[in-house]
Write an enzyme that holds these catalytic residues in place. Sequence first.
Site, PDB file in Angstrom:
ATOM      1  N   CYS A  60       0.869  -1.176   0.000  1.00 46.58           N
ATOM      2  CA  CYS A  60       0.000   0.000   0.000  1.00 46.58           C
ATOM      3  C   CYS A  60       0.909   1.229   0.000  1.00 46.58           C
ATOM      4  O   CYS A  60       1.547   1.537   1.008  1.00 46.58           O
ATOM      5  CB  CYS A  60      -0.889  -0.034   1.239  1.00 46.58           C
ATOM      6  SG  CYS A  60      -2.116   1.280   1.311  1.00 46.58           S
ATOM      7  N   CYS A  77      -7.468  27.510 -14.564  1.00 50.56           N
ATOM      8  CA  CYS A  77      -6.171  27.241 -13.957  1.00 50.56           C
ATOM      9  C   CYS A  77      -5.703  25.846 -14.328  1.00 50.56           C
ATOM     10  O   CYS A  77      -6.381  24.857 -14.070  1.00 50.56           O
ATOM     11  CB  CYS A  77      -6.276  27.371 -12.435  1.00 50.56           C
ATOM     12  SG  CYS A  77      -4.780  26.914 -11.561  1.00 50.56           S
TER      13      CYS A  77
END
Length: 285
Positions: A108, A133
């Site tokens: 993980c 943006c």
Amino acid sequence: MSQRQLTPFESWVIDQKGTERPFTGLYVNTTAPGVYHCKKCGAALYRSDDKFHSECGWPSFDDEIPGAVERKTDADGRRTEILCKNCGAHLGHVFQGERLTDKNTRHCVNSVSLEFEPTKVPGVRSVVLASGCFWGTEYYLGRIPGVLKTQVGYSGGHVENPSYKQVCSGTTGHVEATEVTYDPVQVDLAEILRVFFETHDFSQTDGQGPDIGPQYLSVLFYENEEEKKLAEELIEQLKARGMKVATELRPRTKFWPAEDYHQHYYERKGDIPYCHRYRQLFPRS
């Protein structure tokens, strides 16, 4: 050993063993072929063939490149921490016995601890899109499965190799844009354009959200008549539902990459867009 300079958020995760928020990392859903490297030193850590969807909110791998990852008992005494063997950068934790894959192992890993290098795929395509943006535009388009690479920059204007300061003046003709490189075998352009429309206010004529000015316009740069026709079809679908579409369709021109500190801005800062959000507008089969 050469190491790159980290942003405060990257350092918090990599050096101070922090954890990015689940389902926010750039590589959670990445499916493109390639190799994942250590963000801090560049060492190769994981191959895409060993990546799988675990639905845990972080990139998951059931194997590492031999000798690349070190295991240590976590400070809590229960979990097993994984680190880059080369530089000691914190990657995340490894879990056994979950039976999620045949290897019964799940690394993980924080996306921010990784740097993905896609395999060069024959027939890759790219498209340049602008929706305010460019930090927010890249954030969403870079997460589409099948997208190999994104970079932000400037396009559509008359000034060569413009700087951010020049473009912000609103006098260069350039808009803040994102170049999206994708594998058409994994994702078609139509899906990328759907997500483009679904992640900004395409009805706004003077910018995007609080970002006002010609550099923040909604623009779709097409490379040929086929791409233009596809864009027109999607726009007509939106108009048929009573939506106003101010997105401009322009022929593609030279794309000028922006300064390094603008690239993958939100991933490097550990934040989410302030003027972009996703809402589904098109049906999916």
